[in-house]
Design an enzyme around this catalytic site. Structure first.
Site, PDB file in Angstrom:
ATOM      1  N   ARG A  13      -0.639 -10.305  -8.117  1.00 50.29           N
ATOM      2  CA  ARG A  13       0.819 -10.133  -8.229  1.00 50.29           C
ATOM      3  C   ARG A  13       1.514 -11.471  -8.532  1.00 50.29           C
ATOM      4  O   ARG A  13       2.613 -11.738  -8.070  1.00 50.29           O
ATOM      5  CB  ARG A  13       1.409  -9.531  -6.941  1.00 50.29           C
ATOM      6  CG  ARG A  13       0.880  -8.149  -6.559  1.00 50.29           C
ATOM      7  CD  ARG A  13       1.303  -7.089  -7.556  1.00 50.29           C
ATOM      8  NE  ARG A  13       1.072  -5.734  -7.064  1.00 50.29           N
ATOM      9  CZ  ARG A  13      -0.078  -5.087  -7.147  1.00 50.29           C
ATOM     10  NH1 ARG A  13      -1.132  -5.652  -7.718  1.00 50.29           N
ATOM     11  NH2 ARG A  13      -0.181  -3.855  -6.697  1.00 50.29           N
TER      12      ARG A  13
ATOM     13  N   SER B  45       5.217  -0.898  -3.559  1.00 51.01           N
ATOM     14  CA  SER B  45       4.874  -1.729  -2.396  1.00 51.01           C
ATOM     15  C   SER B  45       5.985  -2.739  -2.158  1.00 51.01           C
ATOM     16  O   SER B  45       6.327  -3.499  -3.066  1.00 51.01           O
ATOM     17  CB  SER B  45       3.587  -2.504  -2.655  1.00 51.01           C
ATOM     18  OG  SER B  45       2.532  -1.629  -2.932  1.00 51.01           O
TER      19      SER B  45
ATOM     20  N   GLU C 164       6.819  -8.308  -1.876  1.00 48.14           N
ATOM     21  CA  GLU C 164       6.258  -8.235  -3.226  1.00 48.14           C
ATOM     22  C   GLU C 164       7.393  -8.013  -4.222  1.00 48.14           C
ATOM     23  O   GLU C 164       7.307  -8.412  -5.365  1.00 48.14           O
ATOM     24  CB  GLU C 164       5.259  -7.076  -3.264  1.00 48.14           C
ATOM     25  CG  GLU C 164       4.367  -7.053  -4.471  1.00 48.14           C
ATOM     26  CD  GLU C 164       4.621  -5.869  -5.355  1.00 48.14           C
ATOM     27  OE1 GLU C 164       3.823  -5.646  -6.245  1.00 48.14           O
ATOM     28  OE2 GLU C 164       5.641  -5.172  -5.187  1.00 48.14           O
TER      29      GLU C 164
HETATM   30  N1  EPU Z   1      -3.212   2.223   4.772  1.00 45.40           N
HETATM   31  C1  EPU Z   1      -2.876   2.615   6.048  1.00 45.40           C
HETATM   32  N2  EPU Z   1      -1.589   3.018   6.274  1.00 45.40           N
HETATM   33  C2  EPU Z   1      -0.647   3.040   5.303  1.00 45.40           C
HETATM   34  C3  EPU Z   1      -0.999   2.628   4.003  1.00 45.40           C
HETATM   35  C4  EPU Z   1      -2.297   2.212   3.757  1.00 45.40           C
HETATM   36  O1  EPU Z   1      -3.700   2.614   6.945  1.00 45.40           O
HETATM   37  O2  EPU Z   1       0.472   3.428   5.602  1.00 45.40           O
HETATM   38  C5  EPU Z   1      -4.617   1.862   4.481  1.00 45.40           C
HETATM   39  C6  EPU Z   1      -5.277   2.974   3.636  1.00 45.40           C
HETATM   40  O3  EPU Z   1      -5.829   3.968   4.441  1.00 45.40           O
HETATM   41  C7  EPU Z   1      -6.324   2.218   2.881  1.00 45.40           C
HETATM   42  C8  EPU Z   1      -5.730   0.841   2.729  1.00 45.40           C
HETATM   43  O4  EPU Z   1      -4.663   0.723   3.665  1.00 45.40           O
HETATM   44  O5  EPU Z   1      -7.498   2.085   3.623  1.00 45.40           O
HETATM   45  C9  EPU Z   1      -5.235   0.597   1.324  1.00 45.40           C
HETATM   46  O6  EPU Z   1      -4.247   1.568   0.995  1.00 45.40           O
HETATM   47  P1  EPU Z   1      -3.930   1.992  -0.521  1.00 45.40           P
HETATM   48  O7  EPU Z   1      -5.164   2.380  -1.225  1.00 45.40           O
HETATM   49  O8  EPU Z   1      -2.808   2.975  -0.488  1.00 45.40           O
HETATM   50  O9  EPU Z   1      -3.468   0.640  -1.204  1.00 45.40           O
HETATM   51  P2  EPU Z   1      -2.531  -0.557  -0.715  1.00 45.40           P
HETATM   52  O10 EPU Z   1      -3.367  -1.752  -0.449  1.00 45.40           O
HETATM   53  O11 EPU Z   1      -1.645  -0.088   0.366  1.00 45.40           O
HETATM   54  C10 EPU Z   1      -2.279  -1.553  -3.126  1.00 45.40           C
HETATM   55  C11 EPU Z   1      -1.177  -1.945  -4.079  1.00 45.40           C
HETATM   56  C12 EPU Z   1      -0.546  -0.717  -4.710  1.00 45.40           C
HETATM   57  C13 EPU Z   1      -1.636   0.030  -5.465  1.00 45.40           C
HETATM   58  C14 EPU Z   1      -2.765   0.404  -4.484  1.00 45.40           C
HETATM   59  C15 EPU Z   1      -3.951   1.021  -5.172  1.00 45.40           C
HETATM   60  C16 EPU Z   1      -0.301  -4.049  -3.253  1.00 45.40           C
HETATM   61  C17 EPU Z   1       0.840  -4.747  -2.597  1.00 45.40           C
HETATM   62  N3  EPU Z   1      -0.176  -2.723  -3.388  1.00 45.40           N
HETATM   63  O12 EPU Z   1      -1.672  -0.817  -2.064  1.00 45.40           O
HETATM   64  O13 EPU Z   1       0.417  -1.170  -5.659  1.00 45.40           O
HETATM   65  O14 EPU Z   1      -1.126   1.203  -6.082  1.00 45.40           O
HETATM   66  O15 EPU Z   1      -3.254  -0.811  -3.823  1.00 45.40           O
HETATM   67  O16 EPU Z   1      -4.644   0.043  -5.885  1.00 45.40           O
HETATM   68  O17 EPU Z   1      -1.267  -4.697  -3.648  1.00 45.40           O
HETATM   69  C18 EPU Z   1       2.713  -1.710  -5.991  1.00 45.40           C
HETATM   70  O18 EPU Z   1       2.346  -2.855  -6.225  1.00 45.40           O
HETATM   71  O19 EPU Z   1       3.926  -1.380  -6.021  1.00 45.40           O
HETATM   72  C19 EPU Z   1       1.709  -0.697  -5.622  1.00 45.40           C
HETATM   73  C20 EPU Z   1       2.055   0.541  -5.283  1.00 45.40           C
END
Ligand code: EPU
Length: 338
Positions: A162, A237, A333
């Site tokens: 990012r 995010s 972010e």
């Molecule tokens: N998780 C939780 N609780 C929550 C949300 C997530 O426990 O409320 C856990 C999930 O169970 C999972 C882990 O966190 O084990 C990762 O969750 P997820 O796959 O939803 O991805 P993220 O790390 O929360 C990032 C990006 C997203 C992108 C997803 C998929 C960032 C800041 N965000 O989210 O990007 O879509 O991975 O690759 O890196 C964005 O930048 O706006 C965005 C949506």
């Protein structure tokens, strides 16, 4: 170039914040952009595109340029690859769909990301195991001070998680006008490394997914977790996932053995901020019209009339709770516009 005054930005930011732009011009061509930069209608310029990664906290006392330059062009191709130049104002997801219809591969994991093509390099958008930098060749940008167009290679852009040159040293100096991608025409290499994609494809009984199947899986996952900004204001995010050094991570995981995490290639570890926020009890909470999404705690939402200040207040409360509970400082972010 047409200039309007005191227009509401509510339709132009996905958080749906009702702030006003002092001056406003829609920019539909490179010529419009050059003219706007020269016009000096107001000492401050504000570049707006999809408005999908910002939180506006007050009226914008500036000349707001709404970048809406359209166009796509295949500038080079061979048997295996196509080099596609996309103008900044093209809606990102529509462009991804256009590529998939022509069986051009590489962007499928980035399906349904809100925003426009020209802003994608600024934060090196990423999702489901892929980042913009993986297909990025170069971009063109107009220098704000003298209106010249400069080409930036992938190296010039200094992409990180990012992050890019345009968010750091280059901030406020350029307007990106086009982005060129290198996409596969055959022998596609679908990336299904992200667990949720595999689970979705397995549920559908798909063993050898096409790039279109991967896109469908990504769309299904995003629709199940992330709120549609047309329905519920949000900016994706709100926070970045914090990256911990090996030593800090080892202490963290010994204290919180059920935490989710990903290993980063340089030996550090990324901890999902969504998990940290959920542990602090914020998931699904609502304070007036500002809230934390019920399916993804990383996403702050506007139920209707939340102000930028209310959303910032909530973000601060979350940041403090995460720090008190885990000793980890999470960072926004989205761009906070003051
Ligand atoms: N998780 C939780 N609780 C929550 C949300 C997530 O426990 O409320 C856990 C999930 O169970 C999972 C882990 O966190 O084990 C990762 O969750 P997820 O796959 O939803 O991805 P993220 O790390 O929360 C990032 C990006 C997203 C992108 C997803 C998929 C960032 C800041 N965000 O989210 O990007 O879509 O991975 O690759 O890196 C964005 O930048 O706006 C965005 C949506």
């Amino acid at each position: 170039m047409n200039v309007q005054e005191n227009i509401s930005l509510k339709p132009y930011n996905t958080f749906g914040i009702d702030a006003k732009a002092r001056y406003w011009s829609e920019i539909s061509s490179i010529t419009d952009l050059k003219e706007a930069l020269r016009s000096k209608i107001h000492p401050r310029l504000f570049i707006l595109s999809g408005g999908s990664n910002m939180l506006i906290t007050q009226d914008i006392d500036a000349h707001v340029l709404y970048i809406n330059i359209k166009g796509k062009e295949i500038i080079k191709e061979d048997d295996d690859h196509v080099y596609l130049k996309v103008m900044a104002g093209e809606v990102w997801h529509d462009m991804v769909v256009w590529c998939l219809e022509r069986d051009f591969g590489g962007l499928e994991n980035l399906s349904l990301i809100p925003g426009r093509t020209g802003t994608a390099p600024i934060q090196n958008i990423g999702a489901y195991g892929i980042e913009l930098k993986d297909t990025f060749v170069s971009c063109e940008a107009m220098a704000i001070d003298d209106g010249t167009i400069k080409e930036f290679t992938k190296e010039d852009c200094r992409f990180g998680y990012r992050e890019s040159y345009f968010k750091n040293e280059g901030k406020g100096k350029y307007v990106i006008t086009s982005v060129t991608f290198k996409l596969s025409k055959r022998n596609h290499n679908p990336n299904t490394s992200y667990g949720a994609i595999n689970t979705q494809l397995e549920q559908w009984g798909i063993k050898e997914p096409s790039i279109q199947d991967v896109s469908k899986a990504v769309v299904a996952i995003r629709q199940s977790k992330l709120p549609d900004p047309e329905v519920l204001g949000n900016s994706g995010s709100f926070f970045k996932n914090p990256v911990l050094s090996k030593a800090k991570f080892e202490t963290f995981i010994s204290e919180h053995p059920t935490a989710k995490y990903f290993k980063v290639s340089d030996g550090s570890y990324k901890v999902p901020a969504g998990w940290l926020i959920e542990q602090c009890g914020f998931k699904g909470k609502r304070y007036g019209d500002a809230g934390v999404h019920k399916n993804q705690a990383l996403v702050l939402v506007n139920y209707g009339n939340a102000t930028g200040h209310e959303l910032i207040g909530l973000a601060q409360k979350i940041t403090e709770a995460v720090y008190e509970t885990f000793g980890i400082a999470i960072q926004p972010e989205v761009n906070i516009i003051k």
